[in-house]
Design a protein around this motif. Structure first.
Motif, mmCIF file in Angstrom:
data_model
loop_
_atom_site.group_PDB
_atom_site.id
_atom_site.type_symbol
_atom_site.label_atom_id
_atom_site.label_comp_id
_atom_site.label_asym_id
_atom_site.label_seq_id
_atom_site.Cartn_x
_atom_site.Cartn_y
_atom_site.Cartn_z
ATOM 1 N N LEU A 209 15.774 -0.543 2.563
ATOM 2 C CA LEU A 209 15.834 -0.863 3.895
ATOM 3 C C LEU A 209 16.999 0.118 4.597
ATOM 4 N N SER A 210 17.909 0.454 3.976
ATOM 5 C CA SER A 210 18.819 1.199 4.389
ATOM 6 C C SER A 210 18.740 2.467 4.495
ATOM 7 N N HIS A 211 17.607 3.069 3.897
ATOM 8 C CA HIS A 211 17.154 4.293 4.050
ATOM 9 C C HIS A 211 16.046 4.591 4.727
ATOM 10 N N VAL A 212 15.291 3.754 5.304
ATOM 11 C CA VAL A 212 14.239 3.910 6.039
ATOM 12 C C VAL A 212 14.219 5.251 7.061
ATOM 13 N N GLY A 213 15.334 4.807 7.939
ATOM 14 C CA GLY A 213 15.525 6.116 8.999
ATOM 15 C C GLY A 213 16.201 7.370 8.466
ATOM 16 N N SER A 214 16.865 7.066 7.534
ATOM 17 C CA SER A 214 17.745 8.382 6.998
ATOM 18 C C SER A 214 16.653 9.410 5.950
ATOM 19 N N HIS A 215 15.932 8.356 5.196
ATOM 20 C CA HIS A 215 15.239 9.293 4.243
ATOM 21 C C HIS A 215 13.751 9.112 4.389
ATOM 22 N N ILE A 216 13.056 7.883 4.603
ATOM 23 C CA ILE A 216 11.821 7.587 4.467
ATOM 24 C C ILE A 216 11.018 8.333 5.578
ATOM 25 N N HIS A 217 11.477 8.094 6.800
ATOM 26 C CA HIS A 217 11.119 8.462 8.031
ATOM 27 C C HIS A 217 11.314 9.912 8.094
ATOM 28 N N ALA A 218 12.145 10.755 7.368
ATOM 29 C CA ALA A 218 12.467 11.990 7.250
ATOM 30 C C ALA A 218 11.068 12.459 6.284
ATOM 31 N N VAL B 128 8.398 11.168 5.990
ATOM 32 C CA VAL B 128 7.082 11.031 6.697
ATOM 33 C C VAL B 128 6.720 12.006 7.690
ATOM 34 N N CYS B 129 8.051 12.734 8.295
ATOM 35 C CA CYS B 129 7.947 13.680 9.311
ATOM 36 C C CYS B 129 7.725 14.957 8.306
ATOM 37 N N THR B 130 7.979 15.289 7.373
ATOM 38 C CA THR B 130 7.873 16.304 6.353
ATOM 39 C C THR B 130 6.397 16.431 5.946
ATOM 40 N N LEU B 131 5.845 15.184 5.537
ATOM 41 C CA LEU B 131 4.298 15.114 5.425
ATOM 42 C C LEU B 131 3.381 15.359 6.349
ATOM 43 N N TYR B 132 4.023 14.656 7.734
ATOM 44 C CA TYR B 132 3.056 14.811 8.963
ATOM 45 C C TYR B 132 4.098 15.298 10.049
ATOM 46 N N PRO B 133 4.352 16.320 10.119
ATOM 47 C CA PRO B 133 5.189 17.063 11.086
ATOM 48 C C PRO B 133 4.906 16.730 12.445
ATOM 49 N N ARG C 154 0.812 -1.048 -0.096
ATOM 50 C CA ARG C 154 0.121 0.065 0.007
ATOM 51 C C ARG C 154 0.802 1.094 0.123
ATOM 52 N N PHE C 155 1.968 1.306 0.459
ATOM 53 C CA PHE C 155 2.775 2.332 0.675
ATOM 54 C C PHE C 155 3.270 2.845 -0.630
ATOM 55 N N PHE C 156 3.706 1.704 -1.598
ATOM 56 C CA PHE C 156 3.928 2.007 -3.213
ATOM 57 C C PHE C 156 2.750 2.700 -3.721
ATOM 58 N N ILE C 157 1.575 2.483 -3.379
ATOM 59 C CA ILE C 157 0.279 2.973 -4.007
ATOM 60 C C ILE C 157 0.318 4.573 -3.442
ATOM 61 N N LEU C 158 0.422 4.637 -2.031
ATOM 62 C CA LEU C 158 0.078 6.001 -1.312
ATOM 63 C C LEU C 158 1.217 6.948 -1.568
ATOM 64 N N TYR C 159 2.497 6.467 -1.484
ATOM 65 C CA TYR C 159 3.595 7.215 -1.491
ATOM 66 C C TYR C 159 4.636 6.973 -2.609
ATOM 67 N N PRO C 160 4.230 6.858 -3.922
ATOM 68 C CA PRO C 160 4.981 6.544 -4.860
ATOM 69 C C PRO C 160 6.358 7.312 -4.950
ATOM 70 N N HIS C 161 6.410 8.584 -4.861
ATOM 71 C CA HIS C 161 7.354 9.747 -4.817
ATOM 72 C C HIS C 161 8.440 9.421 -3.853
ATOM 73 N N ILE C 162 8.337 8.523 -2.852
ATOM 74 C CA ILE C 162 9.314 8.051 -2.073
ATOM 75 C C ILE C 162 9.734 6.779 -2.381
ATOM 76 N N MET C 163 8.689 5.760 -2.455
ATOM 77 C CA MET C 163 9.143 4.552 -2.663
ATOM 78 C C MET C 163 9.862 4.094 -4.011
ATOM 79 N N GLU C 164 9.602 4.719 -5.189
ATOM 80 C CA GLU C 164 10.037 4.697 -6.145
ATOM 81 C C GLU C 164 11.469 4.819 -6.514
ATOM 82 N N ALA C 165 12.142 5.445 -5.656
ATOM 83 C CA ALA C 165 13.359 6.037 -5.650
ATOM 84 C C ALA C 165 14.459 4.968 -5.311
ATOM 85 N N TYR C 166 13.968 3.726 -4.971
ATOM 86 C CA TYR C 166 14.880 2.560 -4.374
ATOM 87 C C TYR C 166 14.624 1.516 -5.667
ATOM 88 N N ARG C 167 15.923 0.773 -5.832
ATOM 89 C CA ARG C 167 16.008 -0.224 -6.934
ATOM 90 C C ARG C 167 16.111 -1.568 -6.622
#
Length: 180
Positions: free
Chosen positions: A96-105, A107-112, A77-90
């Motif tokens: 998985l190595s960017h969940v903490g540094s990019h993806i959750h960042a 998320v905090c931008t979208l939902y402060p 569902r995250f691929f459908i809801l947040y394609p601009h985030i999820m499609e950056a990874y091959r």
């Protein structure tokens, strides 16, 4: 906890069982908001735990297994809801190595007001270790998310995990070298 998790949990129950099942779970959980959720709202994580507990009681499926299955579906569902985030990874390892540094960042931008779990990863030879730490007891959902990620990218390496006693932490180890 962000409302999107709740709306997706209701969707999961409807798709895995039925709309009647989801309605019965919401009624049985006796939530103060009567199970009315919006994807942008904030709700106590205890509501999700009550819903999962009630779904487990009504279905006879272990609550941790329901959480794992939900996490696996939630990844898709995250691929459908947040394609601009999820499609950056091959591949799974990159994501998985960017969940903490990019993806959750993001998320905090979208939902402060979001308070996502802490996710750290590191390579250990050919293995990759992902550490999950949260103030919520939802490590089984994280397991499902990791499994969903690996399945999405066709990563067939073995996955092992160790949950903390309180289910607020876990270590996931993806074993072996990634094939391209």
């Amino acid at each position: 906890m962000k409302g999107v998790v709740f709306t997706e949990l209701v969707r999961f129950m409807e798709e895995a069982q039925s709309a009647d099942f989801a309605e019965a779970v919401l009624e049985g959980a006796a939530l103060p908001n009567d199970g009315a959720f919006t994807s942008v709202g904030n709700y106590p994580s205890e509501y999700a735990l009550q819903m999962v507990g009630e779904a487990s009681r009504q279905s006879g499926i272990d609550a941790a297994e329901l959480c794992r299955l939900f996490g696996k579906q939630l990844y898709g569902r995250f691929f459908i809801l947040y394609p601009h985030i999820m499609e950056a990874y091959r591949n799974a390892e990159d994501l998985l190595s960017h969940v903490g540094s990019h993806i959750h960042a993001e998320v905090c931008t979208l939902y402060p007001d979001a308070n996502p779990p802490k996710v750290e990863s590191r390579k250990n030879g050919d293995d990759m270790e992902v550490r999950y730490t949260s103030h919520r007891p939802m490590a089984a959902i994280a397991l499902g998310l990791v499994q969903g990620c690996m399945a999405h990218f066709g990563d067939e390496r073995s996955l092992s995990w160790d949950f903390g006693e309180d289910s607020k932490s876990a270590t996931f180890t993806i074993n072996g070298e990634r094939s391209e």
